[in-house]
Design an enzyme around this catalytic site. Structure first.
Site, PDB file in Angstrom:
ATOM      1  N   SER A   1       0.653  -1.190   0.044  1.00 51.01           N
ATOM      2  CA  SER A   1      -0.058  -0.261   0.015  1.00 51.01           C
ATOM      3  C   SER A   1       0.830   1.253   0.016  1.00 51.01           C
ATOM      4  CB  SER A   1      -1.018   0.000   1.242  1.00 51.01           C
ATOM      5  OG  SER A   1      -2.224  -0.270   0.671  1.00 51.01           O
TER       6      SER A   1
ATOM      7  N   LYS B   1       0.225   3.926  -2.589  1.00 49.19           N
ATOM      8  CA  LYS B   1      -0.922   4.855  -2.640  1.00 49.19           C
ATOM      9  C   LYS B   1      -0.101   6.352  -2.454  1.00 49.19           C
ATOM     10  CE  LYS B   1      -4.700   2.185  -0.494  1.00 49.19           C
ATOM     11  NZ  LYS B   1      -3.949   0.910  -0.520  1.00 49.19           N
TER      12      LYS B   1
ATOM     13  N   SER C   1      -6.289   3.488   4.378  1.00 46.57           N
ATOM     14  CA  SER C   1      -5.739   2.698   3.272  1.00 46.57           C
ATOM     15  C   SER C   1      -6.684   2.016   2.254  1.00 46.57           C
ATOM     16  CB  SER C   1      -4.814   1.604   3.822  1.00 46.57           C
ATOM     17  OG  SER C   1      -4.003   1.211   2.972  1.00 46.57           O
TER      18      SER C   1
END
Length: 648
Positions: free
Chosen positions: A276, A279, A481
């Site tokens: 993640s 991102k 997230s």
């Protein structure tokens, strides 16, 4: 089942070394890092913890004409916003009335010197405590009331009346002037206006899209304290980076953002599975492509057949059905339905068509598993129309998954039909007709709030609702997230570039945008915008350079991302991190970073402030871990050591 902190897949005991990535093992050691910024480039202080009202900027009114300015970090004790004007001790009629002092701007208190290593940062943000309520607005300044002079013995009322009348008149004028000055100071767009009450005779104007360009969230500042020493940083980090808890494959980069000096590098230029932390690239490229104030519109136009209405998905994943949505302040279907009913007038609504043509290609990415959608609920199918990021119930679960609709667009279409009183079986997918005369004129047709005044033509706009500003949507993406939000935000990069809004088009547009920003796009190999795909590859050097660019002050629109990054021991996916072992607590409140977790993959990338006041950007990526909990603690140790070390 335990939710991964990045919503990046089920928490199992499997170990992955990232070999499923097509470019696994093909990293090119020695690849030139992104060129460093020239010496002397100003850098900011570490941003403040997120808005204390609601995670993810929920307190930002969707109609605000500009997103708020975040105060400097660490937060100073509350200060009085406006100086109180003290009344004069005595007022002599024969003397001129004392002038009101000018209202001075608020000057943030200078942060206190850093305490001892063991306690550094703890005062900045409390550990795992409930967020305090918002402070009450500062009391308005009242005009001074002059104290009348005591009359002399034997003085008659008739003798002193003219002087007293004159004094009262002068004081009244001063009071009026003070009130005017105060109103001029605080009467401005935003939540402050609500503190004083709105004039019912003068309604506030409706915000337009896009909003005015925002001011920087972070103020660029020169480096403070002594610069860290590269050898000292290496000595401090080597034992931690080589910990068995991080496995055999670790990629690390640490940068002093003020001097642009690389302080530590291990496999820094070689792409590895980012999870993640992907991102971070999504947030920066979306802000660069659209700007923080951009809003996503969901529209309804008249269909080809009488009584048919077409809802056109605009890619807003935060759209709610009603007031009980997942994302505070989101656009709502019930309000959109009210507009449509008013615009249709006496014409009965008999059919709802769902247009999701804005996005194209597959609605799942290469590298995703079918279980990621159901039953694990880590992501929804990526479609241009959905409610609550595809969730069946508008709730974000800290553990387990968030169940998602198998067809989010049709679920949203049926919910909209229900608001209009149309049966679910009368909902189908299709394409909206072009407005008569010009395909671009649909949005410029009769206002949605106006009732129909004649025959409704195909393509005529009947209603429109807009999302909160893009910066607020990105805050939710980073704090929770949220993979679904990330994918829709990535598609905005493609749409802004005129590319196909698909997984492939998004990946290409994001990499091209990184290059436009002067970053090394060759060190990114993307298959999605969320990091859920194991095929993604990003180098820690690219992540660190991206963070440094966003913090530099030269592109203030990019600095908006820092308000959404989780804060150690305080918010988002770092709320329960940096608690054990006790040395890690030194980083609470002074580390702001994005987490990443897949089975066998643990990553952490963000910014921090050392005990000497230096701002560092860092990325630590381990792709062969065996235990997620111990790996997370090992990552936290590295960041906490940087905070406590100083290493100057």
């Amino acid at each position: 089942m335990t939710r991964q902190d990045s919503q990046n897949g089920p928490g199992d005991d499997g170990v992955s070394d990232g070999s499923s990535r097509p470019d696994s093992g093909n990293g090119q050691p020695g690849r030139a890092a992104v060129p460093a910024s020239p010496p002397g480039t100003p850098w900011p202080g570490v941003p403040n913890p997120p808005d204390l009202n609601t995670p993810g900027r929920a307190s930002v009114p969707s109609g605000s004409p500009a997103w708020p300015v975040v105060p400097q970090f660490p937060a100073a004790p509350p200060t009085q916003q406006l100086q109180q004007v003290q009344p004069s001790q005595s007022a002599q009629p024969s003397q001129p009335t004392q002038q009101l002092p000018p209202i001075q701007p608020v000057v943030p208190a200078k942060p206190a010197e850093a305490p001892a290593v063991g306690a550094y940062g703890k005062a900045s943000v409390p550990l795992n405590t409930a967020r305090p309520a918002a402070a009450a607005p500062t009391a308005a300044v009242r005009a001074p009331a002059a104290s009348p002079a005591k009359p002399a013995a034997g003085e008659t009322a008739a003798a002193k009346s003219p002087s007293r009348t004159k004094l009262i008149a002068v004081v009244a004028v001063a009071a009026v002037l003070a009130a005017v000055a105060l109103v001029g100071l605080v009467a401005r767009p935003g939540p402050i206006a609500g503190w004083f009450g709105d004039d019912p005779a003068t309604p506030a104007p409706v915000a337009t899209t896009p909003d005015p360009a925002p001011t920087p969230v972070l103020v660029a500042a020169a480096g403070q304290g002594d610069a860290p020493n590269e050898a000292a940083v290496k000595e401090a980090l080597d034992p931690l980076v080589n910990s068995s808890a991080l496995g055999s494959t670790v990629h690390v980069s640490v940068l002093d953002v003020s001097s642009a000096q690389v302080l530590y590098a291990k496999n820094a230029d070689i792409p590895t599975t980012p999870a993640s932390t992907t991102k971070l690239l999504t947030a920066v490229t979306a802000l660069a492509a659209r700007g923080p104030a951009y809003r996503l519109a969901t529209r309804v136009v008249a269909g080809e057949k009488p009584g048919e209405v077409v809802i056109i998905g605009g890619g807003d994943p935060t759209l709610a059905i009603n007031a009980k949505g997942q994302f505070p302040g989101a656009a709502r279907l019930d309000k959109l339905a009210a507009q449509v009913k008013k615009a249709m007038g006496d014409t009965p609504i008999t059919r709802v068509t769902v247009d999701i043509s804005l996005f194209s290609g597959s609605d799942t990415a290469v590298g995703w598993d079918s279980s990621d959608i159901s039953p694990n609920g880590q992501v929804a199918r990526i479609q241009a129309l959905m409610t609550n990021a595809g969730r069946i119930t508008p709730v974000h679960n800290e553990t387990g998954g968030d169940p998602r609709f198998t067809d989010p667009a049709m679920a949203a279409g049926r919910a909209f039909a229900n608001q209009l009183g149309v049966a679910s079986e009368k909902v189908r997918k299709g394409t909206a007709p072009a407005a008569a005369g010009d395909t671009a004129s649909a949005s410029a047709s009769a206002p949605a709030s106006a009732p129909a005044t004649g025959e409704i033509t195909a393509g005529q706009e009947l209603g429109k609702v807009e999302s909160p500003p893009l910066v607020q949507v990105l805050d939710w993406m980073l704090q929770q997230s949220d993979n679904t939000i990330a994918e829709t935000m990535g598609r905005q990069v493609a749409l802004a570039a005129g590319d196909e809004a698909s997984f492939d088009g998004t990946a290409e547009a994001m990499i091209n945008k990184l290059r436009e920003l002067g970053l090394n796009g060759d060190e990114a190999d993307l298959y999605d915008a969320s990091g859920l795909s194991r095929h993604n590859g990003i180098s820690p050097s690219l992540l660190v350079q991206t963070l440094a660019l966003a913090a530099g002050g030269t592109k203030p629109e990019l600095s908006a991302m820092f308000n959404g990054l989780p804060v150690a021991g305080w918010s988002g996916t770092l709320r329960t991190r940096f608690a054990t072992p006790s040395p890690n607590q030194a980083a609470q409140g002074v580390v702001r970073a994005k987490t990443g977790t897949l089975s066998g993959v643990n990553t952490l990338a963000g910014v921090l402030v050392t005990k000497d006041g230096r701002v560092l950007a860092f990325a630590i990526m381990a792709s062969a871990t065996s235990d997620s909990s111990t790996a997370k603690a090992a990552l936290d140790k590295v960041a906490a050591r940087l905070v406590a070390c100083g290493c100057s």
